[in-house]
Write a protein that holds these residues in place. Sequence first.
Motif, PDB file in Angstrom:
ATOM      1  N   HIS A  53      39.402  33.610  40.191  1.00 41.03           N
ATOM      2  CA  HIS A  53      39.603  32.583  41.217  1.00 41.03           C
ATOM      3  C   HIS A  53      38.439  32.594  42.199  1.00 41.03           C
ATOM      4  CE1 HIS A  53      41.305  36.020  43.316  1.00 41.03           C
ATOM      5  NE2 HIS A  53      41.537  35.326  44.401  1.00 41.03           N
ATOM      6  N   GLU A  65      37.804  32.965  45.392  1.00 41.36           N
ATOM      7  CA  GLU A  65      37.545  34.040  46.352  1.00 41.36           C
ATOM      8  C   GLU A  65      36.961  35.265  45.647  1.00 41.36           C
ATOM      9  OE1 GLU A  65      40.127  32.133  46.116  1.00 41.36           O
ATOM     10  OE2 GLU A  65      41.105  31.737  48.021  1.00 41.36           O
ATOM     11  N   VAL A  92      33.246  34.786  44.618  1.00 39.72           N
ATOM     12  CA  VAL A  92      32.298  35.079  45.703  1.00 39.72           C
ATOM     13  C   VAL A  92      32.172  36.590  45.892  1.00 39.72           C
ATOM     14  CG1 VAL A  92      31.878  34.848  48.182  1.00 39.72           C
ATOM     15  CG2 VAL A  92      32.734  32.896  46.880  1.00 39.72           C
ATOM     16  N   ALA A  93      33.323  37.281  45.905  1.00 39.59           N
ATOM     17  CA  ALA A  93      33.313  38.725  46.150  1.00 39.59           C
ATOM     18  C   ALA A  93      32.554  39.462  45.046  1.00 39.59           C
ATOM     19  CB  ALA A  93      34.742  39.259  46.255  1.00 39.59           C
ATOM     20  N   MET A  98      41.385  48.595  43.785  1.00 39.04           N
ATOM     21  CA  MET A  98      42.397  47.657  44.258  1.00 39.04           C
ATOM     22  C   MET A  98      42.849  46.704  43.158  1.00 39.04           C
ATOM     23  SD  MET A  98      41.571  45.786  47.762  1.00 39.04           S
ATOM     24  CE  MET A  98      40.856  47.128  48.649  1.00 39.04           C
ATOM     25  N   ASP A 120      46.599  46.433  41.723  1.00 38.71           N
ATOM     26  CA  ASP A 120      47.367  45.174  41.731  1.00 38.71           C
ATOM     27  C   ASP A 120      47.780  44.787  40.319  1.00 38.71           C
ATOM     28  OD1 ASP A 120      47.065  45.157  44.400  1.00 38.71           O
ATOM     29  OD2 ASP A 120      46.075  43.210  44.545  1.00 38.71           O
ATOM     30  N   ARG A 159      50.725  46.523  38.725  1.00 39.56           N
ATOM     31  CA  ARG A 159      52.054  46.081  39.150  1.00 39.56           C
ATOM     32  C   ARG A 159      52.449  44.764  38.495  1.00 39.56           C
ATOM     33  NH1 ARG A 159      50.731  47.431  45.184  1.00 39.56           N
ATOM     34  NH2 ARG A 159      50.121  45.265  45.264  1.00 39.56           N
ATOM     35  N   SER A 160      51.597  44.269  37.608  1.00 40.54           N
ATOM     36  CA  SER A 160      51.814  42.918  37.087  1.00 40.54           C
ATOM     37  C   SER A 160      52.545  42.854  35.760  1.00 40.54           C
ATOM     38  CB  SER A 160      50.468  42.193  36.966  1.00 40.54           C
ATOM     39  OG  SER A 160      49.861  42.119  38.214  1.00 40.54           O
ATOM     40  N   PRO A 162      53.352  43.181  48.514  1.00 34.53           N
ATOM     41  CA  PRO A 162      53.894  41.879  48.862  1.00 34.53           C
ATOM     42  C   PRO A 162      55.192  41.648  48.107  1.00 34.53           C
ATOM     43  CG  PRO A 162      52.115  41.642  47.288  1.00 34.53           C
ATOM     44  CD  PRO A 162      52.190  43.094  47.639  1.00 34.53           C
ATOM     45  N   GLY A 179      51.665  41.455  42.404  1.00 34.19           N
ATOM     46  CA  GLY A 179      50.857  40.966  41.299  1.00 34.19           C
ATOM     47  C   GLY A 179      50.657  39.461  41.299  1.00 34.19           C
ATOM     48  N   LEU A 215      49.529  35.905  42.980  1.00 35.70           N
ATOM     49  CA  LEU A 215      48.619  35.475  44.030  1.00 35.70           C
ATOM     50  C   LEU A 215      49.403  34.758  45.126  1.00 35.70           C
ATOM     51  CD1 LEU A 215      45.536  34.112  42.058  1.00 35.70           C
ATOM     52  CD2 LEU A 215      45.805  36.322  43.158  1.00 35.70           C
ATOM     53  N   SER A 258      41.673  30.556  55.065  1.00 31.70           N
ATOM     54  CA  SER A 258      42.793  30.907  54.196  1.00 31.70           C
ATOM     55  C   SER A 258      42.217  31.376  52.866  1.00 31.70           C
ATOM     56  CB  SER A 258      43.676  29.693  53.922  1.00 31.70           C
ATOM     57  OG  SER A 258      43.938  29.003  55.105  1.00 31.70           O
ATOM     58  N   LEU A 259      42.940  32.232  52.187  1.00 36.97           N
ATOM     59  CA  LEU A 259      42.479  32.614  50.849  1.00 36.97           C
ATOM     60  C   LEU A 259      43.642  33.026  49.953  1.00 36.97           C
ATOM     61  CD1 LEU A 259      42.680  35.917  50.861  1.00 36.97           C
ATOM     62  CD2 LEU A 259      40.485  35.763  51.984  1.00 36.97           C
ATOM     63  N   LEU A 260      43.364  33.115  48.666  1.00 37.04           N
ATOM     64  CA  LEU A 260      44.352  33.569  47.676  1.00 37.04           C
ATOM     65  C   LEU A 260      44.081  35.023  47.345  1.00 37.04           C
ATOM     66  CD1 LEU A 260      44.544  30.832  44.878  1.00 37.04           C
ATOM     67  CD2 LEU A 260      46.457  31.686  46.232  1.00 37.04           C
ATOM     68  N   ALA A 261      45.136  35.832  47.342  1.00 42.00           N
ATOM     69  CA  ALA A 261      44.956  37.239  46.973  1.00 42.00           C
ATOM     70  C   ALA A 261      46.245  37.780  46.388  1.00 42.00           C
ATOM     71  CB  ALA A 261      44.531  38.052  48.178  1.00 42.00           C
ATOM     72  N   GLY A 262      46.124  38.923  45.682  1.00 40.67           N
ATOM     73  CA  GLY A 262      47.266  39.521  45.011  1.00 40.67           C
ATOM     74  C   GLY A 262      48.001  40.561  45.837  1.00 40.67           C
ATOM     75  N   SER A 263      47.392  40.977  46.954  1.00 41.87           N
ATOM     76  CA  SER A 263      48.022  41.973  47.815  1.00 41.87           C
ATOM     77  C   SER A 263      47.328  41.910  49.179  1.00 41.87           C
ATOM     78  CB  SER A 263      47.881  43.371  47.226  1.00 41.87           C
ATOM     79  OG  SER A 263      46.523  43.754  47.233  1.00 41.87           O
ATOM     80  N   ALA A 285      45.903  44.310  50.803  1.00 44.85           N
ATOM     81  CA  ALA A 285      44.640  45.055  50.750  1.00 44.85           C
ATOM     82  C   ALA A 285      43.550  44.208  50.088  1.00 44.85           C
ATOM     83  CB  ALA A 285      44.842  46.351  49.970  1.00 44.85           C
ATOM     84  N   MET A 286      43.933  43.512  49.015  1.00 45.59           N
ATOM     85  CA  MET A 286      42.978  42.637  48.321  1.00 45.59           C
ATOM     86  C   MET A 286      42.557  41.486  49.229  1.00 45.59           C
ATOM     87  SD  MET A 286      41.723  42.057  45.091  1.00 45.59           S
ATOM     88  CE  MET A 286      42.865  42.352  43.761  1.00 45.59           C
ATOM     89  N   MET A 320      39.922  42.694  51.585  1.00 42.22           N
ATOM     90  CA  MET A 320      38.647  42.852  50.908  1.00 42.22           C
ATOM     91  C   MET A 320      37.990  41.485  50.670  1.00 42.22           C
ATOM     92  SD  MET A 320      37.121  42.596  47.731  1.00 42.22           S
ATOM     93  CE  MET A 320      38.493  42.492  46.593  1.00 42.22           C
ATOM     94  N   LEU A 321      38.781  40.529  50.194  1.00 46.67           N
ATOM     95  CA  LEU A 321      38.225  39.206  49.904  1.00 46.67           C
ATOM     96  C   LEU A 321      37.804  38.501  51.196  1.00 46.67           C
ATOM     97  CD1 LEU A 321      40.663  38.025  47.090  1.00 46.67           C
ATOM     98  CD2 LEU A 321      38.279  38.717  46.823  1.00 46.67           C
ATOM     99  N   GLU A 339      34.374  39.834  52.133  1.00 40.06           N
ATOM    100  CA  GLU A 339      33.298  39.374  51.259  1.00 40.06           C
ATOM    101  C   GLU A 339      33.056  37.869  51.368  1.00 40.06           C
ATOM    102  OE1 GLU A 339      31.233  41.088  49.730  1.00 40.06           O
ATOM    103  OE2 GLU A 339      32.112  43.044  49.372  1.00 40.06           O
ATOM    104  N   ASN A 340      34.120  37.110  51.644  1.00 36.26           N
ATOM    105  CA  ASN A 340      33.967  35.660  51.640  1.00 36.26           C
ATOM    106  C   ASN A 340      33.562  35.081  52.984  1.00 36.26           C
ATOM    107  OD1 ASN A 340      35.063  33.983  49.052  1.00 36.26           O
ATOM    108  ND2 ASN A 340      35.897  36.042  49.090  1.00 36.26           N
TER     109      ASN A 340
END
Lengths: 262, 118
Positions: free
Chosen positions: A37, A39, A42-43, A154, A158, A161-162, B15, B19, B21, B41-46, B48-49, B52-53, B56-57
């Motif tokens: 995705h 984000e 970019v990371a 990380m 994550d 857990r999926s 969350p 797992g 997003l 705003s951003l999409l992440a899985g947790s 902590a993620m 991090m995002l 970086e973003n």
Amino acid sequence: MDADRYHLALTELLMQLADDDLVVATRAGEWLGLAPHLEEDVAFSSIAQDEMGHAATYFTLLATIHGGDRDDLAHLRPALARRNSVMLERPNGRGTYRDTPHFDWAYALARHFFYDTLEMARLDRLVQSAHRPLAEAAAKIRREERYHNQHHSMWLRDIARSGPDVGRRVELALDRAAADAVDLASAGPMAAEMETFGLLPDASHLTDDWRARVAQALDPLGWALPPLRGTLNGRHGEHTQDLTQLLQDLGEVYRSSPGASW
Amino acid sequence: MTTDDSGSLADRTPPPDAGELAVYEVFAQTSERGTVEWQASLLAGSPAMALMLARENFLRRREIFDLWVVPRDAIARAKGADDFFRLPKTYREVSDYQYLVGKWRQYHQQAMTPDTMA
């Protein structure tokens, strides 16, 4: 004689560091526009950029010790003169960046996790290196590398857990990465000299240290380090056709105009 | 950036849909006394993620004091819930008391006449 061995060991060490980062940065950069995705795209690209920056630092040090131009050392040395681990030169999956890339994100994560764990183990030693410029560079690089390490751990956490389907894919990916990783945590044929001269302190325990760190991260997630395999040893200059292709693509523009100022 | 923990608390708090997003709102504080301001705003899985995002973003080239990420679902919002903010309450506006300026002037002037001073 000792001075010659010292010089040779330092050259070998800097080549391993520079070549590892150059190759891993190139493979990571090939995810641009393709990561799961936006984000993350970019990371991950930013991590690729960091790794290329680290390669530039190591090639600058190498040029001082070995002689020659930093960019020439990065772009013009043939595959058999390279010292990177074979695991790092493998493509990201089926296809190529320009032609229908069907890349494998789980494999990319597994490989980068293995490599960044090695980098941390190596940098923790290099900050004590007898070669002062290398020790200083390592201290600076380690600050950034901690964030890379967090990134991959990380993701693995994550993903763990999926659910079972994803878990199996990660297991396969770890296995595929391990299939070329026999040389990864090795400091090569001059490891003993690197340790004796204090260039890479405690070089003899690098592999064990790496294994312990990998296990520490994987154990709580229910995964284990698969057996390391591989018939080629990159630290000896043995490589696959994948590296030849990578170097050809990466250096294409550089070689198109020898002597140009970039 | 002073944060170096990647969210030790966030690590312990998975969350609701682990797992999956989710959308996170990102807030940053540029100094210890600065206000915490929304960034993106951003999409992440947790969580902590998401931290991090966010680094970086959006915050790669900036010095910041602290960084927050909040799952969008955790934010209670007022929009559409009532028309509180659209009620005509002119008595809460400064402009509603402009007439007082004239009144004060008038009383001051009265107070200064020789008659009232005697």
